[in-house]
Design a protein around this motif. Sequence first.
Motif, PDB file in Angstrom:
ATOM      1  N   ILE A 145       0.946  -1.196  -0.124  1.00 35.84           N
ATOM      2  CA  ILE A 145      -0.048  -0.007   0.018  1.00 35.84           C
ATOM      3  C   ILE A 145       0.742   1.321   0.107  1.00 35.84           C
ATOM      4  O   ILE A 145       0.617   2.380  -0.628  1.00 35.84           O
ATOM      5  N   PRO A 146       1.951   1.328   0.772  1.00 38.19           N
ATOM      6  CA  PRO A 146       2.840   2.424   0.717  1.00 38.19           C
ATOM      7  C   PRO A 146       3.380   2.656  -0.713  1.00 38.19           C
ATOM      8  O   PRO A 146       3.637   3.971  -0.995  1.00 38.19           O
ATOM      9  N   LEU A 147       3.854   1.369  -1.210  1.00 37.44           N
ATOM     10  CA  LEU A 147       4.502   1.659  -2.278  1.00 37.44           C
ATOM     11  C   LEU A 147       3.419   2.208  -3.495  1.00 37.44           C
ATOM     12  O   LEU A 147       3.846   2.760  -4.545  1.00 37.44           O
ATOM     13  N   PHE A 148       2.360   1.812  -3.607  1.00 37.29           N
ATOM     14  CA  PHE A 148       1.314   2.187  -4.430  1.00 37.29           C
ATOM     15  C   PHE A 148       1.064   3.687  -4.508  1.00 37.29           C
ATOM     16  O   PHE A 148       1.148   4.245  -5.536  1.00 37.29           O
ATOM     17  N   LEU A 155       5.612   9.804  -7.257  1.00 43.98           N
ATOM     18  CA  LEU A 155       6.690   9.813  -8.229  1.00 43.98           C
ATOM     19  C   LEU A 155       5.936   9.929  -9.677  1.00 43.98           C
ATOM     20  O   LEU A 155       6.497  10.174 -10.699  1.00 43.98           O
ATOM     21  N   HIS A 156       4.653   9.570  -9.652  1.00 42.63           N
ATOM     22  CA  HIS A 156       3.682   9.822 -10.992  1.00 42.63           C
ATOM     23  C   HIS A 156       4.290   8.492 -11.874  1.00 42.63           C
ATOM     24  O   HIS A 156       4.633   9.014 -13.205  1.00 42.63           O
ATOM     25  N   LEU A 157       4.617   7.562 -11.341  1.00 45.67           N
ATOM     26  CA  LEU A 157       5.110   6.578 -12.263  1.00 45.67           C
ATOM     27  C   LEU A 157       4.197   5.247 -12.450  1.00 45.67           C
ATOM     28  O   LEU A 157       4.747   4.179 -12.744  1.00 45.67           O
ATOM     29  N   TRP A 161       6.854   1.193 -16.723  1.00 45.35           N
ATOM     30  CA  TRP A 161       7.869   0.064 -16.781  1.00 45.35           C
ATOM     31  C   TRP A 161       8.596   0.421 -15.494  1.00 45.35           C
ATOM     32  O   TRP A 161       8.716  -0.327 -14.740  1.00 45.35           O
ATOM     33  N   TRP A 162       9.007   1.640 -15.288  1.00 43.91           N
ATOM     34  CA  TRP A 162       9.927   2.136 -14.341  1.00 43.91           C
ATOM     35  C   TRP A 162       9.188   1.932 -12.783  1.00 43.91           C
ATOM     36  O   TRP A 162       9.974   1.910 -12.082  1.00 43.91           O
ATOM     37  N   GLY A 163       7.809   2.318 -12.969  1.00 38.43           N
ATOM     38  CA  GLY A 163       7.301   2.208 -11.876  1.00 38.43           C
ATOM     39  C   GLY A 163       7.135   0.876 -11.001  1.00 38.43           C
ATOM     40  O   GLY A 163       6.860   0.656  -9.778  1.00 38.43           O
ATOM     41  N   VAL A 164       7.355  -0.138 -11.907  1.00 37.73           N
ATOM     42  CA  VAL A 164       7.537  -1.756 -11.432  1.00 37.73           C
ATOM     43  C   VAL A 164       8.923  -2.031 -11.309  1.00 37.73           C
ATOM     44  O   VAL A 164       9.121  -2.691 -10.097  1.00 37.73           O
ATOM     45  N   ALA A 165       9.867  -1.503 -12.185  1.00 38.41           N
ATOM     46  CA  ALA A 165      11.038  -2.006 -12.051  1.00 38.41           C
ATOM     47  C   ALA A 165      11.767  -1.643 -10.658  1.00 38.41           C
ATOM     48  O   ALA A 165      12.577  -2.090 -10.165  1.00 38.41           O
TER      49      ALA A 165
END
Length: 297
Positions: A145-148, A155-157, A161-165
């Motif tokens: 949840i904090p990551l989401f 970060l608006h990602l 791809w970068w938002g998961v990597a």
Amino acid sequence: MSAGTLTSARPAPPSNPKASRRRIKRPGGGSPLVYGLALVVVALTLGPVMYGVLGGFRSNAQLAEDPAALPGPWIMSNYSGVLTNPDFWRYTLNSTTIALLTTAIVVVFGVMAAYPLARYRFRGREQLFLVFVAGLLFPATVAIIPLFILITKDLHLGNTWWGVALPQAAFALPTTVIILRPFLQALPDELEEAALLDGASRIGFFWRILVPLSGPGMVTVGVLAFVGSWNAYLLPLLLLQGDMKTLPLGVADFSSEHSSDTAGVFAFTSLAMIPALVFFLAMQKRIVNGLQGAVKG
């Protein structure tokens, strides 16, 4: 021919017959129990994989009539239908790109973090290493949840791809540092001393000598990061939508949309699973060599 000549021509007996017998002794095979347990483990591991792969070569009628039988006749339309599906290749592109980005971040930053923890001596080094060890206790699901919120709001990602990597690489770094640190510690100090005497700096020694010698260890952590990213499901499920979905998400969508087409689901699942499986099996020797350390004996 004299007796002295005959005596000198005889081969000298071994000084230690027991040691000689120990040297020529060949290792024996394992017991039947060991081989039996190994076969059971192999069957439990590869059985579901082979069932899914062979199920993709059968029709739904064959699966309903006899689920455990071999294909007869072999049907190629299930696999050809998946390979001609543009969604499959779009999912494959997303999974491959995210896995490569994750692997690159893990390898580069992992070896850079493990280098000072292995080769430098400073106050608090062991405590800092324990921070990475403690990172093994917190899987990504704990902070999902904090990551989401961080990825999408700050970060608006989101849906990139970068938002998961990036989070995948962050949670893979503890394992990477723990594997690479003893590997780098095994490198002889004489190599670094000789490089410094020749005028190389610490950074020069890192890039010119340590990184090439760390190839097996870097391959090990790279393969583990790639396979882990390829099989990831929860984080892409929360962060990716539409055309940005990865193969595990594509398998779930295909299974729900074609729930009556069991053979097609088998084919889609097999094609999504086989690349990572083949890649891991092809690199298994390098993984073992990397875990054995940099210098032997």
